[in-house]
Design an enzyme around this catalytic site. Structure first.
Site, PDB file in Angstrom:
ATOM      1  N   GLY A   1      -4.841  -1.703   4.886  1.00 41.61           N
ATOM      2  CA  GLY A   1      -4.050  -2.849   4.422  1.00 41.61           C
ATOM      3  C   GLY A   1      -4.731  -4.183   4.694  1.00 41.61           C
ATOM      4  O   GLY A   1      -4.819  -5.052   3.825  1.00 41.61           O
ATOM      5  N   ARG A   2      -5.263  -4.341   5.904  1.00 38.35           N
ATOM      6  CA  ARG A   2      -5.870  -5.631   6.277  1.00 38.35           C
ATOM      7  C   ARG A   2      -7.271  -5.811   5.693  1.00 38.35           C
ATOM      8  O   ARG A   2      -7.927  -6.823   5.945  1.00 38.35           O
ATOM      9  CB  ARG A   2      -5.861  -5.791   7.794  1.00 38.35           C
TER      10      ARG A   2
ATOM     11  N   GLU B   1      -4.955  -6.395  14.613  1.00 35.64           N
ATOM     12  CA  GLU B   1      -4.417  -5.089  14.209  1.00 35.64           C
ATOM     13  C   GLU B   1      -5.545  -4.035  14.235  1.00 35.64           C
ATOM     14  O   GLU B   1      -5.277  -2.854  14.404  1.00 35.64           O
ATOM     15  CB  GLU B   1      -3.786  -5.166  12.810  1.00 35.64           C
TER      16      GLU B   1
ATOM     17  N   LYS C   1       0.845  -1.194   0.000  1.00 35.43           N
ATOM     18  CA  LYS C   1       0.000   0.000   0.000  1.00 35.43           C
ATOM     19  C   LYS C   1       0.886   1.253   0.000  1.00 35.43           C
ATOM     20  O   LYS C   1       0.699   2.151  -0.796  1.00 35.43           O
ATOM     21  CB  LYS C   1      -0.921  -0.034   1.223  1.00 35.43           C
TER      22      LYS C   1
ATOM     23  N   LYS D   1       9.207  -0.774  14.609  1.00 36.40           N
ATOM     24  CA  LYS D   1       9.826  -0.464  13.306  1.00 36.40           C
ATOM     25  C   LYS D   1      10.916   0.590  13.491  1.00 36.40           C
ATOM     26  O   LYS D   1      12.021   0.459  12.959  1.00 36.40           O
ATOM     27  CB  LYS D   1       8.775   0.128  12.357  1.00 36.40           C
TER      28      LYS D   1
HETATM   29  O1  F6P Z   1       2.053  -3.988   9.966  1.00 34.46           O
HETATM   30  C1  F6P Z   1       1.748  -2.700   9.604  1.00 34.46           C
HETATM   31  C2  F6P Z   1       1.245  -2.610   8.204  1.00 34.46           C
HETATM   32  O2  F6P Z   1       1.129  -1.257   7.900  1.00 34.46           O
HETATM   33  C3  F6P Z   1      -0.068  -3.348   7.948  1.00 34.46           C
HETATM   34  O3  F6P Z   1      -1.170  -2.640   8.370  1.00 34.46           O
HETATM   35  C4  F6P Z   1      -0.002  -3.538   6.482  1.00 34.46           C
HETATM   36  O4  F6P Z   1      -0.932  -4.469   6.033  1.00 34.46           O
HETATM   37  C5  F6P Z   1       1.442  -3.982   6.320  1.00 34.46           C
HETATM   38  O5  F6P Z   1       2.149  -3.188   7.257  1.00 34.46           O
HETATM   39  C6  F6P Z   1       2.021  -3.802   4.968  1.00 34.46           C
HETATM   40  O6  F6P Z   1       1.980  -2.487   4.546  1.00 34.46           O
HETATM   41  P1  F6P Z   1       2.178  -2.078   3.041  1.00 34.46           P
HETATM   42  O7  F6P Z   1       1.095  -2.698   2.260  1.00 34.46           O
HETATM   43  O8  F6P Z   1       2.137  -0.584   3.027  1.00 34.46           O
HETATM   44  O9  F6P Z   1       3.519  -2.600   2.594  1.00 34.46           O
END
Ligand code: F6P
Length: 549
Positions: free
Chosen positions: A277-278, A363, A218, A514
């Protein structure tokens, strides 16, 4: 929702907790069933899922829960008093309910059809963009499956490697496995972990000439995904030896088009920041699904979820499946204090569902600050979600479910029909018999072990029973039914978040770790020294002494 008071001072909440305190002994499932022959009829729903090639009847049996009419009626009152319907309408009205990120929450828009009522965000009907990208997905997947889109040596694409993590991995990975039997396109592989073993293991099994890499992120800034994408590109170029071949083998899925271009990927499929994302498997993030099962099956997955969106929006609380499941969860987790919830799919193809729902639920609702910025310390919010495919779980952790000191409410999920028997053995009958027996055993228990059992063994063969379960049973694991099932859980999570007055759509809790990892990385390369506690420092020093660097 702004304006909601503290849950524990809500008069309905007080009534509910008082009721539990005064009646917990009476909430015994064996007795409840004995005293009411209509209990199953009262506390189960049969819904007809309207899909000509993959719908059919579904049963949601919630009668094996520690509830009576008073509990249920208070739970529905709680939903009213916590303004669940208003919050739901705010989400479906495209209000920016994700307040900490100032975003609307429109994953349901991804399931819409062209002629659905407009979903207007900032003056624009988002359905238009959704349909445009769906058409791009349809045309691309058609080209790949039909061999019109070929690799740099002119060969057909046989393998797809999705590189992503969290929501950019778990959803498509779970669905691709769940719909294995619908495969019409290339074989899909998933790489998520930054541990190089994950990527190298997959790369050993694919041929660069016939492999399509999907970089799914994302934000397009996620460290693990970018590292894996860079390594995949390097691996690919070592074999292809031609930068121009990249365009045939790398596509991206993202909301961050600028970063995608910076990375050097020309072909991308867009989605938008109103998709968490989820909650993104319905968006371009589902490209690996569409490539594997074909666009028509992907559309049916969306249609199943769209059907549940309507059900959630239009059905009165008392017959609203996500609402009922959510309220039962609140009852156990927040009122009684049973903190975990098991997901037990009796279908091997759904073995990844528990992990998928772990992210979706934990989450979303693993939060301890309300929407009005207060700390929550007097009730539990999101439960610990875990589980495994039946019958494997029966030979692993069901011991604890039956006789442990924890009570773990569980969802049993099954499908009535399966393919032909293998070698004359009805595997499916064995599976279904177990699916029926386990909730029965958990509920009925065995409080009077047989006289033939030696006395000293009897306490060990004692099953207290009275352990609550839901049964979600449908005809067959089809794309439509799977879409419906996932959407039921999405909306269940939403309802619980509304009751707890939390923002189910941000994830600030993943940030701190992170940040610290970013600071520690140069320390592991001996480039800097951080200020840490003695334990963290001791671990860093051990790695510096014995590691590869
Ligand atoms: O773990 C945090 C998070 O932001 C999730 O919510 C998301 O699904 C995942 O990391 C991956 O994020 P991205 O799709 O931005 O790489």
């Amino acid at each position: 929702m702004a304006g909601l008071g503290n849950l524990t001072t809500d008069p309905v909440w007080i009534k509910l907790t008082d009721y539990y305190r005064d009646n917990k002994e009476k909430l015994n499932l064996r007795a409840l069933f004995e005293n009411d022959s209509t209990r199953f009829d009262k506390y189960s729903l049969e819904v007809e899922l309207p899909c000509p090639n993959g719908g059919g009847p579904a049963l949601i049996d919630y009668s094996k829960n520690l509830i009576d009419e008073n509990v249920l009626s208070l739970l529905f009152d709680l939903a009213k008093s916590r303004k669940v319907e208003e919050r739901r309408n705010a989400m479906f009205g495209a209000e920016k309910i994700n307040t900490t990120e100032n975003r609307a929450v429109l994953h349901y828009a991804l399931r819409s059809r062209e002629d659905d009522a407009p979903i207007v965000l900032d003056g624009k009907n988002v359905i238009v963009d959704v349909q445009r990208v769906l058409k791009e997905i349809e045309s691309f997947t058609g080209d790949v499956i039909n061999g019109k889109w070929v690799g740099y040596t002119g060969k057909k694409i046989t393998d797809v490697v999705n590189i992503g993590i969290g929501g950019s991995d778990l959803g498509p990975c779970m669905v691709c496995e769940a719909l294995t039997q619908y495969t019409v396109g290339p074989k899909s592989h998933f790489v998520s972990n930054v541990d190089e073993s994950h990527l190298t293991d997959v790369l050993k099994t694919v041929n660069p000439e016939t492999t399509l890499f999907i970089i799914a992120s994302k934000t397009f800034t996620t460290q693990e995904t970018i590292a894996n994408a860079q390594s995949a590109r390097k691996w690919f170029l070592t074999q292809a030896k031609d930068e121009s071949a990249i365009s045939k083998h790398f596509v991206a899925l993202s909301t961050n088009v600028e970063k995608v271009k910076e990375f050097g990927i020309a072909k991308y499929f867009e989605f938008w920041d109103y998709v968490g994302g989820r909650y993104s498997l319905w968006s371009a993030i589902g490209l690996s699904i569409a490539l594997q099962v074909g666009f028509e099956n992907f559309r049916q997955l969306l249609d199943g979820a769209r059907y549940v969106d309507r059900h959630f929006l239009e059905t009165p609380l008392q017959a609203n499946v996500p609402v009922i499941l959510a309220l039962l969860g609140v009852w156990y987790n927040s009122v009684i204090g049973w903190e975990s919830h098991a997901i037990l799919p009796y279908d091997q193809f759904l073995s990844k569902l528990p992990s998928y729902l772990q992210q979706a639920d934990m989450e979303s609702n693993g939060k301890s600050t309300t929407l009005t910025n207060e700390r929550i310390n007097s009730y539990n919010t999101g439960p610990v979600i875990w589980g495994a495919a039946g019958t494997n779980g029966q030979h692993a952790f069901y011991q604890l479910l039956h006789q442990g000191t924890h009570t773990v409410p569980a969802d049993f999920i099954g499908f009535v029909q399966k393919s032909e028997d293998i070698a004359g053995i009805s595997h499916h009958s064995i599976l279904l018999a177990n699916l029926i027996a386990q909730p029965e055993a958990l509920m009925v228990g065995r409080t009077k072990p047989s006289e033939s059992i030696p006395e000293q063994l009897r306490p060990h063969k004692y099953f207290e029973g009275n352990r609550p379960t839901n049964m979600i049973l449908s005809k067959k694991l089809t794309p439509f039914i799977l879409g419906a099932l996932i959407a039921i859980y999405e909306h269940k999570i939403f309802v619980q978040g509304a009751i707890w007055n939390i923002n189910s759509f941000d994830q600030w809790g993943v940030e701190l770790g992170k940040e610290l990892a970013k600071a520690i990385e140069p320390e592991l390369a001996g480039k800097s020294k951080g200020n840490h506690d003695s334990s963290t420092l001791g671990i860093i020093n051990f790695i510096l002494k014995h590691g590869n660097n």
